[in-house]
Scaffold this motif. Structure first.
Motif, mmCIF file in Angstrom:
data_model
loop_
_atom_site.group_PDB
_atom_site.id
_atom_site.type_symbol
_atom_site.label_atom_id
_atom_site.label_comp_id
_atom_site.label_asym_id
_atom_site.label_seq_id
_atom_site.Cartn_x
_atom_site.Cartn_y
_atom_site.Cartn_z
ATOM 1 N N ASP A 276 70.902 42.620 17.339
ATOM 2 C CA ASP A 276 71.266 42.896 18.727
ATOM 3 C C ASP A 276 71.239 41.585 19.509
ATOM 4 N N GLY A 277 71.561 40.491 18.791
ATOM 5 C CA GLY A 277 71.486 39.162 19.390
ATOM 6 C C GLY A 277 72.501 38.970 20.495
ATOM 7 N N MET A 278 72.097 38.218 21.515
ATOM 8 C CA MET A 278 73.015 37.904 22.611
ATOM 9 C C MET A 278 73.184 36.388 22.721
ATOM 10 N N SER A 279 73.935 35.951 23.716
ATOM 11 C CA SER A 279 74.365 34.557 23.773
ATOM 12 C C SER A 279 73.225 33.554 23.775
ATOM 13 N N ALA A 280 72.029 33.961 24.206
ATOM 14 C CA ALA A 280 70.896 33.040 24.281
ATOM 15 C C ALA A 280 70.287 32.723 22.919
ATOM 16 N N ALA A 281 70.651 33.459 21.874
ATOM 17 C CA ALA A 281 70.097 33.184 20.540
ATOM 18 C C ALA A 281 70.411 31.747 20.147
ATOM 19 N N GLY A 282 69.370 31.019 19.748
ATOM 20 C CA GLY A 282 69.536 29.632 19.356
ATOM 21 C C GLY A 282 69.568 28.651 20.496
ATOM 22 N N MET A 283 69.280 29.118 21.720
ATOM 23 C CA MET A 283 69.368 28.280 22.909
ATOM 24 C C MET A 283 68.011 28.162 23.602
ATOM 25 N N PRO A 284 67.843 27.174 24.480
ATOM 26 C CA PRO A 284 66.598 27.068 25.252
ATOM 27 C C PRO A 284 66.452 28.233 26.229
ATOM 28 N N GLY A 286 66.372 30.246 29.663
ATOM 29 C CA GLY A 286 67.250 30.095 30.816
ATOM 30 C C GLY A 286 67.999 31.375 31.098
ATOM 31 N N THR A 287 69.104 31.264 31.832
ATOM 32 C CA THR A 287 69.931 32.410 32.196
ATOM 33 C C THR A 287 71.237 32.368 31.416
ATOM 34 N N TYR A 288 71.553 33.498 30.792
ATOM 35 C CA TYR A 288 72.735 33.584 29.944
ATOM 36 C C TYR A 288 73.510 34.858 30.262
ATOM 37 N N GLN A 289 74.665 34.998 29.619
ATOM 38 C CA GLN A 289 75.547 36.131 29.876
ATOM 39 C C GLN A 289 75.510 37.142 28.731
ATOM 40 N N LEU A 290 75.576 38.415 29.098
ATOM 41 C CA LEU A 290 75.786 39.500 28.145
ATOM 42 C C LEU A 290 76.903 40.364 28.689
ATOM 43 N N GLY A 291 78.093 40.179 28.153
ATOM 44 C CA GLY A 291 79.236 40.975 28.575
ATOM 45 C C GLY A 291 79.606 40.840 30.037
ATOM 46 N N GLY A 292 79.108 39.818 30.725
ATOM 47 C CA GLY A 292 79.496 39.603 32.109
ATOM 48 C C GLY A 292 78.371 39.679 33.116
ATOM 49 N N PHE A 293 77.168 40.061 32.703
ATOM 50 C CA PHE A 293 76.049 40.060 33.650
ATOM 51 C C PHE A 293 74.958 39.110 33.160
ATOM 52 N N ASP A 294 74.120 38.675 34.104
ATOM 53 C CA ASP A 294 73.097 37.683 33.811
ATOM 54 C C ASP A 294 71.906 38.275 33.076
#
Length: 382
Positions: A276-284, A286-294
């Motif tokens: 169920d990984g989202m865009s922040a996987a592998g990143m520091p 912070g704030t990231y996007q999931l389908g258009g919301f923060d």
């Protein structure tokens, strides 16, 4: 030009071979045999590791700072490289509930990438998982309330056509009016139904299984709680021998005790590990996007409006966690992110096993499940 790989053992999706020797030419496996215990010359010796099929994630939204719903070549390549470096060679690009026009555009773009075929050094999206918009209001999790929709065959067909027929899995709340009719329609097109984001009773869940539902979406999460007089969706998911069931094994979505319960209930043939990984996987953080919301990420948790919003898990970490939490053997664990997801989705011809003639996609893992090497298309990518 050929490459040779050997290790202590190999699990091919069915059985274990001691001292395997895999020969690869032009990105495909041309032979699998036993090397005995002798040297292999100029080959790659992976020591005391166990070789196994590359991982297959049927529920992932993104990684490496990108969301699959961006749909761009840049985004999907970045996600693909990141996943490959963590042992995953195939995945279902998973959507999240969003405005219809955005969803349709994303499906068109993802479908084009699927049709283009695998790329060197990248995990390949071999299908699409629709997570939303046909979900329960009560168990929607992070999915936007105002964008959830009632099950609708005409709307589903628009999404299926935008995806050029590449929808392979759809999460559906079975208690919604029209859900069973939609399930039957989608199944007739080859789509697998996963029951989830649901407040369904036991009877409503059994009706969905009778209609052909194949799996359950992230077991325990976004499901009606278990009750001894009304077991609900969770009670049926844990006790139905024919139903596959996903689980997020990050120690955040579920405690080790609940992972053990799930493993004992579903067993080696019906358990599926996902990220169920989202865009922040592998990143520091912070704030990231999931389908258009923060989504805010801190201390390993991805949160939006106080609710878990996917994860930053990778499947190699999920495997190691699973073995640590349950005491299962590494070959038992490998089945949960290779052969089982391939069987559930019907992609057994392209994922989940190691056979002569297959793409040379495999991993080398230690007995505790940690990843030693990932090979995609015959090339070591990590």
């Amino acid at each position: 030009m050929h490459s040779v790989f050997t290790a202590q053992g190999l699990w091919d999706g069915h059985c274990i071979l001691d001292h395997p020797l895999i020969t690869v030419e032009e990105g495909r496996i041309v032979s699998i045999e036993s090397s005995g215990s002798g040297p292999i010359g100029n080959g790659t010796d992976l020591g005391d590791a166990l070789l196994g099929p590359s991982f297959f994630d049927v529920h992932i939204h993104g990684g490496a700072g990108h969301d699959v719903m961006e749909g761009s070549d840049e985004a999907l390549s970045a996600i693909g490289r990141f996943l490959a470096s963590h042992g995953t060679a195939n995945y279902l690009a998973t959507t999240v509930t969003a405005p219809l026009d955005k969803t349709l555009k994303s499906l068109e773009q993802i479908a084009s990438r699927i049709a283009a075929g695998p790329r060197n050094g990248e995990a390949h999206p071999i299908g699409i998982h629709l997570e939303g918009p046909f979900l329960s209001h009560a168990k929607r999790g992070v999915h936007p309330l105002d964008l959830l929709l009632a099950p609708d065959i005409v709307l589903f067909d628009r999404m299926y056509e935008a995806a050029q027929g590449h929808v392979r899995l759809m999460t559906l709340a079975p208690e919604l009016p029209g859900a069973l009719e939609l399930a039957a329609h989608a199944i007739a097109k080859g789509v697998r139904i996963s029951i989830g984001h649901s407040d369904a009773t036991a009877a409503q869940t059994n009706a969905a299984i009778a209609a052909g539902a194949a799996s359950a979406t992230h077991t325990f999460n976004a499901m009606r709680s278990l009750d001894h007089r009304e077991p609900g969706i969770l009670g049926i998911v844990l006790t139905c021998d024919d139903l596959f069931a996903e689980l997020i094994c990050d120690g955040i979505h579920n405690t080790p005790e609940m992972v053990k319960l799930w493993w004992r209930a579903k067993g080696p043939d019906r358990s599926i590990l996902i990220t169920d990984g989202m865009s922040a996987a592998g990143m520091p953080e912070g704030t990231y996007q999931l389908g258009g919301f923060d989504v805010q990420v801190a201390n390993g948790r991805a949160m939006a409006n106080g609710v878990l919003a996917g994860s930053v898990l990778t499947l190699d970490r999920a495997l190691a966690n699973f073995i640590h939490f349950t005491g299962a053997t590494v070959d038992q664990g490998l089945r949960l992110l290779t052969a089982n997801p391939a069987a559930m989705t019907g992609f057994g011809d392209r994922a989940g096993s190691l056979r002569v003639g297959d793409a040379a996609n495999f991993v080398a893992v230690r007995p505790d499940g940690t990843l030693l090497a990932s090979v995609v298309g015959g090339k070591v990518v990590s």
